[in-house]
Design an enzyme around this catalytic site. Structure first.
Site, PDB file in Angstrom:
ATOM      1  N   CYS A 230       3.754  -1.680  -7.696  1.00 54.50           N
ATOM      2  CA  CYS A 230       4.175  -0.752  -8.733  1.00 54.50           C
ATOM      3  C   CYS A 230       3.091  -0.687  -9.798  1.00 54.50           C
ATOM      4  CB  CYS A 230       5.495  -1.129  -9.383  1.00 54.50           C
ATOM      5  SG  CYS A 230       6.869  -1.167  -8.262  1.00 54.50           S
TER       6      CYS A 230
ATOM      7  N   ARG B   5      -1.319   0.662  -6.048  1.00 60.21           N
ATOM      8  CA  ARG B   5      -0.326  -0.397  -6.233  1.00 60.21           C
ATOM      9  C   ARG B   5       1.007  -0.077  -5.563  1.00 60.21           C
ATOM     10  NH1 ARG B   5      -2.105  -3.683 -10.468  1.00 60.21           N
ATOM     11  NH2 ARG B   5      -0.051  -4.624 -10.607  1.00 60.21           N
TER      12      ARG B   5
ATOM     13  N   TRP C  99       6.397   0.722  -5.498  1.00 61.98           N
ATOM     14  CA  TRP C  99       6.398   0.054  -4.193  1.00 61.98           C
ATOM     15  C   TRP C  99       7.768  -0.610  -4.103  1.00 61.98           C
ATOM     16  CZ3 TRP C  99       7.076  -4.777  -2.050  1.00 61.98           C
ATOM     17  CH2 TRP C  99       6.598  -4.953  -0.736  1.00 61.98           C
TER      18      TRP C  99
ATOM     19  N   ASN D   3       7.652  -3.130 -13.469  1.00 63.86           N
ATOM     20  CA  ASN D   3       6.958  -3.696 -12.308  1.00 63.86           C
ATOM     21  C   ASN D   3       7.366  -5.163 -12.240  1.00 63.86           C
ATOM     22  OD1 ASN D   3       5.160  -4.628 -10.369  1.00 63.86           O
ATOM     23  ND2 ASN D   3       3.466  -4.776 -11.824  1.00 63.86           N
ATOM     24  N   GLY D   4       7.947  -5.575 -11.119  1.00 65.17           N
ATOM     25  CA  GLY D   4       8.388  -6.971 -10.975  1.00 65.17           C
ATOM     26  C   GLY D   4       9.730  -7.015 -10.264  1.00 65.17           C
TER      27      GLY D   4
ATOM     28  N   GLU E 149      -9.941 -11.070  10.412  1.00 63.14           N
ATOM     29  CA  GLU E 149     -10.056 -10.018   9.404  1.00 63.14           C
ATOM     30  C   GLU E 149     -10.208  -8.645  10.071  1.00 63.14           C
ATOM     31  OE1 GLU E 149      -9.430  -9.687   6.431  1.00 63.14           O
ATOM     32  OE2 GLU E 149     -10.604  -7.988   5.734  1.00 63.14           O
TER      33      GLU E 149
ATOM     34  N   LYS F 234      -7.630  -5.538   9.543  1.00 64.64           N
ATOM     35  CA  LYS F 234      -8.041  -4.194   9.094  1.00 64.64           C
ATOM     36  C   LYS F 234      -7.426  -3.135   9.999  1.00 64.64           C
ATOM     37  CE  LYS F 234      -9.021  -4.861   5.999  1.00 64.64           C
ATOM     38  NZ  LYS F 234      -9.049  -5.957   5.171  1.00 64.64           N
TER      39      LYS F 234
ATOM     40  N   GLU G 243      -3.631  -2.832   9.489  1.00 64.57           N
ATOM     41  CA  GLU G 243      -3.262  -2.273   8.184  1.00 64.57           C
ATOM     42  C   GLU G 243      -3.345  -0.757   8.145  1.00 64.57           C
ATOM     43  OE1 GLU G 243      -4.437  -5.254   4.589  1.00 64.57           O
ATOM     44  OE2 GLU G 243      -6.113  -4.584   5.789  1.00 64.57           O
TER      45      GLU G 243
ATOM     46  N   HIS H 269      -5.327 -19.846  26.532  1.00 63.05           N
ATOM     47  CA  HIS H 269      -4.023 -20.500  26.322  1.00 63.05           C
ATOM     48  C   HIS H 269      -2.944 -19.473  25.969  1.00 63.05           C
ATOM     49  CE1 HIS H 269      -5.991 -24.333  26.655  1.00 63.05           C
ATOM     50  NE2 HIS H 269      -6.874 -23.961  25.747  1.00 63.05           N
TER      51      HIS H 269
ATOM     52  N   LYS I   3      -1.770  -2.790  -2.763  1.00 64.95           N
ATOM     53  CA  LYS I   3      -2.982  -3.565  -2.939  1.00 64.95           C
ATOM     54  C   LYS I   3      -2.761  -4.806  -3.775  1.00 64.95           C
ATOM     55  CE  LYS I   3      -7.771  -3.192  -3.299  1.00 64.95           C
ATOM     56  NZ  LYS I   3      -7.874  -3.750  -1.955  1.00 64.95           N
TER      57      LYS I   3
HETATM   58  C1  G6P Z   1      -2.406  -7.411  -0.208  1.00 64.23           C
HETATM   59  C2  G6P Z   1      -3.597  -6.507  -0.007  1.00 64.23           C
HETATM   60  C3  G6P Z   1      -4.677  -7.244   0.773  1.00 64.23           C
HETATM   61  C4  G6P Z   1      -5.044  -8.526   0.076  1.00 64.23           C
HETATM   62  C5  G6P Z   1      -3.820  -9.404  -0.205  1.00 64.23           C
HETATM   63  C6  G6P Z   1      -4.159 -10.540  -1.150  1.00 64.23           C
HETATM   64  O1  G6P Z   1      -1.792  -7.677   1.001  1.00 64.23           O
HETATM   65  O2  G6P Z   1      -3.208  -5.327   0.673  1.00 64.23           O
HETATM   66  O3  G6P Z   1      -5.815  -6.421   0.894  1.00 64.23           O
HETATM   67  O4  G6P Z   1      -5.942  -9.244   0.855  1.00 64.23           O
HETATM   68  O5  G6P Z   1      -2.803  -8.641  -0.847  1.00 64.23           O
HETATM   69  O6  G6P Z   1      -4.516  -9.977  -2.380  1.00 64.23           O
HETATM   70  P1  G6P Z   1      -5.488 -10.625  -3.429  1.00 64.23           P
HETATM   71  O7  G6P Z   1      -5.589  -9.583  -4.510  1.00 64.23           O
HETATM   72  O8  G6P Z   1      -4.830 -11.873  -3.913  1.00 64.23           O
HETATM   73  O9  G6P Z   1      -6.783 -10.879  -2.770  1.00 64.23           O
END
Ligand code: G6P
Length: 614
Positions: A2, A27, A75, A101-102, A487, A491, A494, A510, A609
């Protein structure tokens, strides 16, 4: 999660709010809304399901004049994404409007109490309880909005960053925070408020970060006033934020994600600037110098992080253990905080976070701190909550990252972790000057090698188009490149919604090997370092089962080119820096597959994010 934004002053609020919401849309983007006090002191609320652009369309025929307003991009936590659950929320009498937000954890019992007193709820959110509770205290004799907010927040358990408008006190906005970020921008006879500084920066660079359980009164023609829940005055600490507005724009790229992938050479230069000398003979990290004793005498390091930052942490473990011989544990912050961990004053806890706001990482820090550990933050967002909660830290200096899928922050984190490991090794006299210079010189070459690699964008785009059919992917790597495989798979998941698993290559036999058939694409990171021969055997095992191998290899590798179905060559570097090179083509692969599939790359479904709820 949010985004909240607000304005009070001499300008029209609406354009400031809409532009601010667009900056904060990373956000959350389930729904958006705004509240304005117009020139007749009427309080108007507009909301729409979907993105900020949907809100703009839905309000386009209305009079949106007024110089006081608040806005929100959501969000969803409690209540599905729909217009009724979008913020701002009115109070029962519609004289108050609030954005939040929260999460309000005790909202159910508060709601029940208020309903018994006749308050009517229009949404299924936890937030609405706040605005009704504030109205309840106003109706029960609180002398003004500020007092009502203070009384209400004393009843609340949970996290909040809120902004409240009251049409009976039209020349002010009351804002408050606990565990969710909130920054106030100080202009000339005007105030801005936002979840982070990005909506504020083009109007003023003077800001005040609100601390937990602080309430600010933003009133026309008055100075900023901050009090606590018990009305004790608090001194505001003004700060100057430095941010380049160009970093908040797409700069001609179709998506922020692609721009941020291309930003990486420059970001890594920024990250190394002032820390490694141009000759590549010396490395200095100020936090290491300032806290040398604490760091070098630690029993062990624990790194806590989430998501992509957790993958960077796994690489950090390799780097620190290899060069410093200090034992390192890596934990998901969300697991660490509830695991009753063995942590104490002999330990140093590193917290890695791009946003500096991740709720689980913050909670892990608080727990470790309460048990006496020394806390070191590695963050990107300057002035965010994590750097303010830690004892020391190092910023990664890659500039604001807007695309929801993290790219440049990952390589920035890995770069800082490499610098940290080398600085510690130097201070501990664990590394010879010769080896140190060799690695530093290689590190200084990384930005140019990244630029060379980015020239393969078209080649990777063409390769990606072949794989839009796939519904599963496997990513394999070993050693330093195992976290790169994780990673790369993250990606892809996501932004393209294709299921992908990252695995240490030798573990394939395995389990995942059972998934291999003629349709299964398997991404293999097989640079000419470390366990190259072993990776070669792993590739043979895949080919024996007719899997489709997409190999990322060191330039000039003709052996794997003969075996793999597709092969992309990467500039050569040393093993410990392989992740900085190998992660870039995987970012591009995920990006292009998602674009080919018509997905919303910068705002993938369900993600946000900045994860400020647990
Ligand atoms: C969310 C974001 C990711 C990020 C993760 C941790 O899931 O979409 O891209 O890696 O949070 O966020 P931070 O800001 O703590 O790195």
């Amino acid at each position: 999660m949010c985004g909240i934004v607000g304005y009070i002053g001499g300008r029209e609020a609406y354009p400031v709010l809409i532009k601010g919401l667009k900056r904060l849309e990373y956000r959350g983007y389930d729904s958006a809304g705004l509240a304005l006090i117009d020139n007749q002191n009427q309080l108007k609320v507009y909301k729409a399901k979907g993105k900020v652009s949907d809100l703009e369309v839905s309000v386009s025929k209305n009079d949106v004049s007024g110089s006081v307003g608040i806005a929100h991009t959501r969000w969803a936590t409690h209540g599905e994404p729909c217009q009724a659950n979008a913020h701002p929320h009115y109070s029962s009498s519609e004289s108050l409007a609030l954005i939040h937000n929260g999460i309000i954890e005790n909202y159910a019992s508060l709601k029940e109490n208020l309903q018994e007193r006749g308050y009517v709820f229009r949404s299924s959110t936890d937030t609405e309880v706040l605005v009704q509770l504030i109205e309840y205290f106003k109706n029960s004799g609180a002398e003004n909005l500020l007092t009502a907010v203070q009384l209400a927040l004393r009843e609340v358990i949970g996290a909040y960053a809120i902004a409240v408008l009251d049409k009976t006190q039209p020349d002010q906005i009351i804002v408050a925070r606990k565990s969710s970020p909130l920054v106030i921008g100080l202009g000339k006879n005007e105030f801005f408020l936002a979840s982070d500084a990005t909506p504020i920066i083009e109007y003023t660079d003077k800001v005040v970060y609100l601390n937990d359980e602080e309430i600010a009164v933003l009133a026309k023609g008055q100075k900023l006033r901050i009090v606590n829940l018990y009305n004790e005055e608090i001194t505001a600490h003004e700060q100057i934020v430095k941010m380049n507005i160009g970093q908040l724009e797409k700069g001609g790229f179709p998506h922020f994600m692609l721009k941020e992938i291309y930003d990486q050479p420059e970001c890594i230069r920024d990250c190394m600037r002032g820390r490694i000398n141009l000759e590549g003979t010396n490395v200095v990290l100020s936090a290491v110098i300032d806290h040398k004793e604490k760091l070098l005498n630690a029993r062990r390091f624990i790194i806590v992080a989430c998501g992509t930052s957790w993958h960077a942490a796994l690489i950090g473990k390799h780097l620190i253990e290899s060069f410093c011989r200090i034992p390192v544990e890596v934990a998901y912050a969300s697991e660490f905080r509830y695991s009753n961990p063995v942590v104490g004053s002999e330990d140093v806890v590193f917290a890695i976070s791009q946003s500096g706001e991740t709720a689980d990482t913050l909670a892990a820090i608080e727990l470790a701190k309460s048990r006496g550990a020394f806390i070191y933050g590695i963050c990107n967002a300057v002035g965010s909550s994590i750097p303010r909660a830690t004892h020391t830290g190092s910023y990664i200096h890659v500039g604001p990252e807007i695309g929801v899928a993290s790219t440049k922050a990952f390589t920035g984190q890995v770069t800082v972790l490499a610098i940290l490991a080398l600085s510690l090794a130097k201070e501990k006299k664990q590394i010879s000057q010769e080896e140190l210079s060799w690695i530093l010189k290689e590190l200084l070459l990384i930005p140019d090698k990244m630029s060379l690699l980015l020239k393969k964008n078209k080649e990777i785009a063409a390769l990606s188009a072949i794989f839009t059919y796939a519904s599963n992917f496997i990513y394999l790597g070993r050693g330093y490149c195992y976290p790169v495989a994780l990673e790369g798979a993250l990606k892809l998941k996501e932004i393209s919604y294709i299921h992908a698993e990252g695995y240490p290559a030798a573990e394939m036999k395995h389990g995942p090997i059972a998934l291999i058939d003629t349709e299964m694409p398997i991404v293999v990171i097989a640079t000419h370092n470390g366990m190259y021969e072993k990776m070669l055997s792993n590739i043979q095992e895949i080919k024996a089962r007719k899997g489709k191998v997409i190999a990322f290899v060191t330039e000039g590798d003709d052996v794997i080119r003969q075996i793999a179905d597709y092969c992309i060559e990467l500039p050569a570097t040393i093993e410990c820096l392989d992740p900085l090179i190998a992660s870039i083509p995987l970012q591009l692969l995920a990006y292009h597959i998602a674009v080919c599939k018509g997905k919303d790359v910068d705002q993938p479904r369900n993600l946000a994010k900045s994860v400020t709820v647990e």
